[in-house]
Scaffold this active site. Structure first.
Site, PDB file in Angstrom:
ATOM      1  N   PHE A   1      37.797  36.125  35.083  1.00  0.00           N
ATOM      2  CA  PHE A   1      38.815  36.880  34.337  1.00  0.00           C
ATOM      3  C   PHE A   1      38.245  38.095  33.610  1.00  0.00           C
ATOM      4  O   PHE A   1      38.847  38.592  32.671  1.00  0.00           O
ATOM      5  CB  PHE A   1      39.558  35.975  33.347  1.00  0.00           C
ATOM      6  CG  PHE A   1      40.192  34.777  33.984  1.00  0.00           C
ATOM      7  CD1 PHE A   1      41.133  34.926  34.991  1.00  0.00           C
ATOM      8  CD2 PHE A   1      39.845  33.491  33.591  1.00  0.00           C
ATOM      9  CE1 PHE A   1      41.713  33.829  35.598  1.00  0.00           C
ATOM     10  CE2 PHE A   1      40.427  32.379  34.199  1.00  0.00           C
ATOM     11  CZ  PHE A   1      41.365  32.549  35.201  1.00  0.00           C
TER      12      PHE A   1
ATOM     13  N   ASN B   1      46.165  39.009  52.786  1.00  0.00           N
ATOM     14  CA  ASN B   1      46.401  37.578  52.964  1.00  0.00           C
ATOM     15  C   ASN B   1      47.487  37.143  51.987  1.00  0.00           C
ATOM     16  O   ASN B   1      47.238  36.955  50.800  1.00  0.00           O
ATOM     17  CB  ASN B   1      45.115  36.793  52.715  1.00  0.00           C
ATOM     18  CG  ASN B   1      45.286  35.308  52.998  1.00  0.00           C
ATOM     19  OD1 ASN B   1      46.380  34.759  52.863  1.00  0.00           O
ATOM     20  ND2 ASN B   1      44.206  34.661  53.391  1.00  0.00           N
ATOM     21  N   PRO B   2      48.714  36.977  52.484  1.00  0.00           N
ATOM     22  CA  PRO B   2      49.820  36.637  51.579  1.00  0.00           C
ATOM     23  C   PRO B   2      49.613  35.318  50.838  1.00  0.00           C
ATOM     24  O   PRO B   2      50.168  35.122  49.768  1.00  0.00           O
ATOM     25  CB  PRO B   2      51.035  36.545  52.511  1.00  0.00           C
ATOM     26  CG  PRO B   2      50.647  37.289  53.731  1.00  0.00           C
ATOM     27  CD  PRO B   2      49.147  37.179  53.863  1.00  0.00           C
TER      28      PRO B   2
ATOM     29  N   GLN C   1      47.066  34.778  43.602  1.00  0.00           N
ATOM     30  CA  GLN C   1      46.621  35.686  42.544  1.00  0.00           C
ATOM     31  C   GLN C   1      47.771  36.039  41.603  1.00  0.00           C
ATOM     32  O   GLN C   1      47.619  36.054  40.386  1.00  0.00           O
ATOM     33  CB  GLN C   1      46.064  36.985  43.143  1.00  0.00           C
ATOM     34  CG  GLN C   1      44.664  36.840  43.691  1.00  0.00           C
ATOM     35  CD  GLN C   1      43.710  36.445  42.596  1.00  0.00           C
ATOM     36  OE1 GLN C   1      43.431  37.201  41.680  1.00  0.00           O
ATOM     37  NE2 GLN C   1      43.223  35.227  42.665  1.00  0.00           N
TER      38      GLN C   1
ATOM     39  N   GLY D   1      44.901  45.997  46.163  1.00  0.00           N
ATOM     40  CA  GLY D   1      44.252  45.057  45.223  1.00  0.00           C
ATOM     41  C   GLY D   1      45.274  44.411  44.316  1.00  0.00           C
ATOM     42  O   GLY D   1      46.218  45.052  43.861  1.00  0.00           O
TER      43      GLY D   1
ATOM     44  N   GLU E   1      45.012  41.848  39.144  1.00  0.00           N
ATOM     45  CA  GLU E   1      45.430  42.035  37.760  1.00  0.00           C
ATOM     46  C   GLU E   1      46.899  42.419  37.568  1.00  0.00           C
ATOM     47  O   GLU E   1      47.470  42.165  36.522  1.00  0.00           O
ATOM     48  CB  GLU E   1      44.525  43.105  37.116  1.00  0.00           C
ATOM     49  CG  GLU E   1      43.160  42.532  36.786  1.00  0.00           C
ATOM     50  CD  GLU E   1      42.041  43.552  36.766  1.00  0.00           C
ATOM     51  OE1 GLU E   1      41.830  44.228  37.791  1.00  0.00           O
ATOM     52  OE2 GLU E   1      41.382  43.682  35.729  1.00  0.00           O
TER      53      GLU E   1
HETATM   54 MO1  MOS Z   1      38.688  42.122  35.694  1.00  0.00          MO
HETATM   55  S1  MOS Z   1      38.985  42.208  33.663  1.00  0.00           S
HETATM   56  O1  MOS Z   1      38.241  43.698  35.986  1.00  0.00           O
HETATM   57  O2  MOS Z   1      37.538  40.956  35.984  1.00  0.00           O
END
Ligand code: MOS
Length: 758
Positions: A248, A643-644, A650, A714, A717
């Site tokens: 994280f 990859n769904p 995530q 990506g 996050e």
């Molecule tokens: Mo993330 S906070 O860039 O591991």
């Protein structure tokens, strides 16, 4: 003594893959190793004669060590040595111009000054963890205490830094017909991955080289920092992170325990293991800083934004400053000609802060998206509609077009799947039995970039394709998506693709941070695969025992692992392994290398970001003041999803973490000594299965080829960005309470007006 160093173990898919390549929802190829306990995590490593290190942490927030009494501890069974600032030996500092990064540049045990609770003051080395722990508890430290400040409320006289500015927002705001001017705060949050930070250090005195098993999201950077701070050439430093129990952001940059373990291994010429405790996770390996953000929004009565100002403060440690860029997503999210974003750090006697999932934008969007919701309420405009009204045609912060932006579609798709048209905007109006429903929405965005990366793809005479790069899989699925990339490029099934990552002996790979690892790998892997295939064709064309000898390489093709004449079907061809075997080659190595996206031609003239929309339902039981998130619909526009299955995972995890941010997570400091008082998993509250709502994740899946040839941006996050303000918008809709200070506390809800309570 020379310690045997096992190779890190490359892995491959255990299941004969039916679907392969990009876009297939294949299971993680490392899944079977993990669920059968065969995946080796850092703290699983053990070596003959290994010693265990246990640090001692300061119990004051600010002051000076007068003396350390180690006599009793040193006499305890199994204790080999106790290190303090007097005898740990030398650590160097990093060269700021060298491009390596750490969020705690002061080495551990460097001096006698204490600048935060929990700072390392000693390290015990013993035969067992129990012996080391007992001795660590027996060490007595005498301090001179100095005044400290660990308070939440932030203020500074320093000139803030302007992140982004256009027009004259202050003048526009002063005369605007509709104005929102509110301050929002987010608390300190502590990364609590299941896996504790750990380091297992081996030192070979004959060659002056280290092998460090680390819990790292960025092994190449880790190698650079360790080689500089320990003073050995970079080629004498090897970092291995085969598996990570998540990070994280807490495991992005190296922390002091790694230096302590390595230094002890070098002094003692013995393998050393140092696993930090859960309590130490709260003060020795970073946290998300607390933020205090004033947001001013001006608008017309019809809901058109006239100006936007965001002025944020965040706390930093005495000697370090990891900047929390709360304005990360502010300057391009909505259309407004007048905008200013400023930020400033405020020093505290608290341990160094660091990146935590969605640093900057995540606390930032809590403030700006909350203000948008407040504006919608003020104007009695639907909050989805308000966002659609302010959709920009281009990125006004850099005067450039968006590469691929589908926020409008994300909002409309989410609204439709959620059933938003059934929403009655009146507070407390949507009842279901003894519960009141609250429906809230927020938009989100996150950067999309590539880092430099190198990869090698080896096509072997055994029919396998081996891909190698010093990237790491932090639990997100990197092993799997890299395997898919090779399968996509070569047509070789994933079951025959071997993935070797997590070792700095491999070609340098990107860090796993900033949601950049996947996109960074795409061009390097594709180039490496193309190069390897071309070499096979060259061998096929030239080698005397090749069935294609004399056929020009240009007239040959490589399809699904078969070499064939370009003008004939691939089935007519020969498996590439047979060509290599005929030529007596063990394999051919294709190399790929790509630079960071910031160095792409025209990088300054395009705005590349991911977007999304969250729709949240909360259920409020006024009789018992119980609040739950019951339903989330999240629509994500993050380019091509490689990859769904891992992708959805995530987003689901990030949404749950966002619920934690909204309702539970906060690290509290004791005003008397700066101790994080809830430094354990009982008191640091995080969402559990019982708090997990129905989460519906939709990917819009528009390839963004401005970033890479597969169009992937990506997804690590974006799922947490904007989630908390969608929850607090829903809480407002249910209860009439506008919570501007996270997390939503029971105390906030006890203030709910009577009319919404029964
Ligand atoms: Mo993330 S906070 O860039 O591991």
């Amino acid at each position: 003594m020379t310690v045997p160093v096992p190779l890190s173990a490359p892995i491959q898919s255990q299941t004969p893959a039916i679907q392969t390549g990009v876009g297939a929802a294949v299971p993680r190829i490392d899944g079977p190793l993990k669920v059968t306990g065969r995946a080796r995590y850092t703290s699983d490593r053990r070596f003959p004669d290994m010693l265990i290190g246990v640090p001692v942490c300061a119990t004051i927030a600010h002051g000076v060590i007068r003396s350390i009494d180690t006599a009793a501890a040193a006499a305890m069974p199994g204790v080999h040595v106790i290190y303090t600032h007097d005898n740990i030996g030398r650590f160097y500092h990093i060269n700021p111009g060298s491009g390596v990064k750490t969020d705690e540049k002061r080495p551990p045990l460097e001096d006698a000054t204490i600048r935060y609770y929990g700072q390392y003051v000693a390290l015990v080395m013993a035969d067992t963890f129990e012996q080391a722990s007992a001795a660590a508890a027996a060490i007595r430290v005498d301090y001179r205490q100095d005044p400290h400040e660990v308070g939440k409320h932030l203020a500074t006289d320093a000139q803030p830094k302007t992140d982004s500015e256009r027009g004259d927002p202050a003048a526009i705001f002063a005369t605007a017909p509709v104005r929102i001017d509110e301050t929002y705060t987010t608390p300190v949050e502590t990364h609590n991955p299941i896996e504790l930070h750990a380091s297992v250090a081996l030192y070979d005195g004959a060659t002056r080289s280290f092998t460090l098993y680390e819990t790292s999201q960025a092994i190449v950077n880790h190698r650079g920092v360790m080689s500089q701070m320990l003073g050995v050439p970079v080629e004498n430093m090897r970092i291995i992170t085969e598996y990570l129990g998540s990070g994280f952001g807490g495991k992005l940059w190296p922390w002091g325990h790694s230096l302590l373990a390595a230094q002890a291994a070098r002094h003692l010429r013995r393998p050393v293991k140092l696993v930090i405790s859960r309590a130490m996770m709260f003060h020795n390996v970073g946290h998300r800083t607390n933020t205090q953000q004033r947001v001013r929004v001006a608008a017309t009565n019809a809901g058109k934004l006239l100006s936007l100002q965001q002025d944020y403060l965040f706390h930093v440690a005495q000697m370090e400053a990891s900047v929390e860029h709360c304005g990360e997503a502010t300057a391009y999210l909505y259309d407004t000609e007048h905008l200013r974003v400023t930020g400033a750090p405020v020093k505290r006697h608290i341990a160094p802060n660091t990146s935590m999932r969605g640093p900057g934008a995540v606390p930032g969007l809590f403030a700006t998206e909350s203000a948008m919701d407040e504006l919608a309420v003020r104007l009695n405009i639907d909050p989805v509609q308000l966002r659609l009204l302010n959709e920009p045609a281009s990125d006004q912060s850099i005067s450039a077009p968006f590469s691929s932006r589908h926020l409008r579609e994300a909002l409309l798709t989410g609204a439709s799947r959620f059933g938003w048209e059934r929403r009655n905007p009146q507070v407390g109006s949507m009842q279901d039995g003894d519960e009141i429903l609250g429906w809230g929405v927020a938009a989100c965005s996150w950067m999309a970039k590539r880092l430099g990366a190198e990869a090698t793809v080896t096509l072997g005479s055994d029919g396998a394709a081996r891909v190698s790069s010093a990237v790491q899989d932090i639990g997100t699925g990197t092993y799997t998506v890299v395997s898919q990339m090779v399968a996509q490029a070569t047509g070789i099934p994933m079951a025959k693709v071997i993935v070797a990552i997590g070792d700095t002996r491999l070609p340098p790979g990107p860090m796993s941070g900033g949601s950049m690892a996947t996109a960074s790998m795409v061009p390097a892997v594709a180039q490496a695969a193309r190069s390897a295939m071309q070499q096979v064709l060259a061998v096929a064309s030239q080698h005397e025992r090749s069935p294609f000898r004399g056929v020009g390489a240009d007239a040959l093709a490589f399809t699904d692992g078969q070499v064939h004449r370009r003008d004939q079907a691939s089935r007519s061809g020969v498996p590439f392994a047979e060509i290599l075997a005929a030529a007596q080659l063990s394999g051919v190595d294709g190399k790929g290398k790509s630079g960071p996206s910031g160095e792409d031609p025209g990088a300054k003239n395009i705005s590349i970001h991911s977007y999304g929309a969250h729709f949240v339902e909360v259920r409020w039981q006024p009789d018992i003041a119980r609040l739950r998130v019951s339903r989330v619909v999240t629509v994500i526009d993050a380019g091509r999803i490689i990859n769904p299955r891992t992708g959805r995972n995530q987003i689901e995890g990030a949404v749950l973490m966002g619920i934690g941010m909204a309702l539970f997570e906060q690290t509290r400091y004791d005003a008397r000594n700066g101790k994080p008082v809830n430094n354990n998993l009982a008191d640091y509250v995080m969402p559990t299965h019982a708090d997990s709502p129905d989460i519906d994740v939709v990917f819009l899946d528009y390839p963004d080829t401005a970033l890479d040839e597969l169009g992937a941006r990506g997804i690590g996050e974006i799922g947490i960005a904007g989630l908390a303000p969608a929850v607090t918008a829903a809480v407002y809709h249910a209860t009439g309470m506008r919570v501007r200070n996270l997390p939503v506390d029971i105390e906030d809800l006890l203030k709910v007006p009577y009319r919404y309570r029964a």
